[in-house]
Design an enzyme around this catalytic site. Structure first.
Site, short mmCIF file in Angstrom:
data_model
loop_
_atom_site.label_atom_id
_atom_site.label_comp_id
_atom_site.label_asym_id
_atom_site.label_seq_id
_atom_site.Cartn_x
_atom_site.Cartn_y
_atom_site.Cartn_z
N THR A 11 0.82 -1.21 0.00
CA THR A 11 0.00 0.00 0.00
C THR A 11 0.85 1.26 0.00
OG1 THR A 11 -1.78 -1.15 1.17
CG2 THR A 11 -1.78 1.26 1.26
N GLY A 185 -11.15 -1.07 5.73
CA GLY A 185 -9.71 -0.96 5.56
C GLY A 185 -8.99 -0.22 6.66
N GLU A 188 -6.61 -4.29 10.18
CA GLU A 188 -6.12 -5.49 9.50
C GLU A 188 -7.00 -6.69 9.85
OE1 GLU A 188 -3.66 -5.43 7.40
OE2 GLU A 188 -2.92 -3.41 7.79
N ASP A 199 1.48 -1.21 18.43
CA ASP A 199 1.85 -0.20 17.44
C ASP A 199 2.11 1.15 18.12
OD1 ASP A 199 1.76 0.87 14.48
OD2 ASP A 199 0.37 2.14 15.61
N LYS A 203 5.74 3.52 18.52
CA LYS A 203 5.84 4.95 18.19
C LYS A 203 6.29 5.76 19.41
CE LYS A 203 2.26 4.52 14.66
NZ LYS A 203 0.85 4.80 14.30
N GLY A 300 -2.28 5.54 6.42
CA GLY A 300 -2.92 5.54 5.11
C GLY A 300 -1.91 5.78 4.01
#
Length: 433
Positions: A11, A185, A188, A199, A203, A300
């Site tokens: 992506t 979308g 996942e 995640d 970060k 995105g």
């Protein structure tokens, strides 16, 4: 001219190639930088139909890229730890600049990668690894360089924020909204990485290394996800004037640094409480800048590709002038700050007990909390539920996390409690400043 190669045509890789191709003239006019994609590596090129590639740029052999002297910069967009980490080191050791969006690799091996880049005289760009389209890395390293940052608070995962926002507005169950998020979308097929907070922890580790100058990994960060948050908790939060958000919190004080990721109740009047959907926000407190909030799409194809291209433009401008090293950072080689465990946290708490509808239950629970020095601010008890269980909600005054965990373990073992207690920490945010 900056010749680059893209590793991974998923992506984001598709988005980067598309942006560089479709807006080549715009990028040159705005930046004076001419950037060309010479190679694209992928194991299967399954997404090639999304945006077709000329056959002459495609390769399934990464060594073609590493051994090509005309490739100046490698863009790593594979994700995961391996082979991405190996590819990054291979590129650096071949004297190629690197741009990556890989938060997992940087949170685990960031200082080692930065050191290797410096030793080989190349630049490393990683703006896309944390905030997607939000320029949080450059802000911390450049705009806030004159500040001593004491506080980082962020909504750093769009999937989790989307789910909590929908739960707040629509009173739907977590699992129902997760299915919608997967269909649209935003999530996942296996959402664990996002909804369990991993995640976000990656970060926070990267931002904390930049901000506090010391290596942190996910193991240094207390991490808790959103899967146990129910519509009932969202409703109680709204009644009490709060919103529930999955927050990343990094706090520097005289004792050291505490890093944590967990669902948090924050006042519904705070700016962070208004960040909904798949958006991210990063809230900093510095000794010179005061309070600062960055807001935008954190993931995105488009936002992430935009961040990658931003780094590419910087590298194109500075190629041959690596002594400036604006994309690198300094991380202390040894631990100079104490890593404060979350057990020493003092906070207010929201508890939701699921207890049998029987006289004396509330007294039992309150008695155990009192044994551990936990003072109750307020109690709300709703009507009878199925099988005789009722939700009992308590808000506490400030209490020690270690005492709270011990008390809840004892309460959850009672024969009158039917489920594990739901705990949500409460932050008014001003206390973090």
């Amino acid at each position: 001219m900056l010749n680059c190669a893209i590793l991974g045509y998923g992506t984001v890789g598709t988005g980067v190639y598309k942006l560089l191709t479709d807006k080549e003239k715009d990028i040159f006019q705005k930046s004076g930088s001419n950037i060309r994609v010479k190679w694209v590596y992928d194991r299967s090129f399954r997404r090639i139909k999304d945006y077709p590639l000329p056959s002459e740029v495609c390769t399934k052999d990464p060594d073609v890229i590493f051994n090509d002297p005309d490739v100046h910069c490698v863009i790593e967009l594979i994700g995961g730890i391996e082979p991405a980490r190996t590819f990054i080191f291979n590129a650096i050791r071949k004297g190629k600049h690197v741009v990556t969006a890989n938060k997992a690799v940087l949170s685990a091996s960031g200082p080692e990668i930065w050191k290797e880049a410096e030793s080989n005289g190349v630049l490393l760009g990683y703006e896309a690894s944390v905030g997607g389209g939000v320029p949080v890395i450059k802000t911390v390293k450049e705009s806030l360089v004159g500040n001593r940052i004491s506080t980082i608070v962020g909504i750093m995962n769009g999937t989790a924020n989307y789910i909590l926002s929908r739960m707040t507005k629509e009173r739907k169950d977590y699992h129902e909204i997760l299915k919608d998020a997967q269909r649209l979308g935003y999530a996942e097929a296996d959402p664990t990485f996002d909804v369990e907070g991993y995640d976000t922890a990656h970060k926070l580790a990267i931002l904390s290394m930049l901000t506090f100058g010391q290596k942190f990994t996910q193991d240094d960060i207390y991490t808790e996800g959103i899967t146990r948050i129910a519509p009932l908790d969202i409703d109680f939060a709204k009644e009490l004037g709060y919103r529930v958000k999955l927050l990343a919190i990094g706090r520097l004080n005289d004792d050291g640094v505490m890093l944590r990721v967990h669902p948090t109740m924050i006042p519904d009047t705070h700016l962070l409480a208004q960040v909904d959907g798949a958006f991210n926000a990063f809230y900093f407190v510095g000794d010179e800048i005061g309070k600062m909030l960055l807001y935008g799409m954190g993931a995105g194809q488009g936002p992430t590709a935009s961040a990658v291209v931003s780094d590419l433009v910087d590298i194109a401008r500075l190629k041959g002038h690596c002594s400036m090293k604006p994309l690198q950072t300094k991380v202390l080689s040894k631990a100079s700050l104490k890593k404060v465990p979350v057990a020493s946290l003092n906070s207010r708490y929201y508890f939701r007990f699921s207890a049998v509808d029987r006289p004396g239950v509330l007294a039992k629970i309150s008695g155990i909390l009192g044994e551990y020095g936990i003072s109750i601010q307020s109690v709300v008890q709703k009507g009878r539920k199925e099988k005789g269980a009722v939700p009992i909600v308590m808000l506490t005054h400030e209490a020690c996390e270690e005492n709270v965990c011990q008390a809840l373990k004892k309460i959850d073992s009672l024969d009158v409690t039917m489920e594990k207690t739901v705990l949500i920490r409460i932050e008014d945010l001003s206390a973090l400043e």
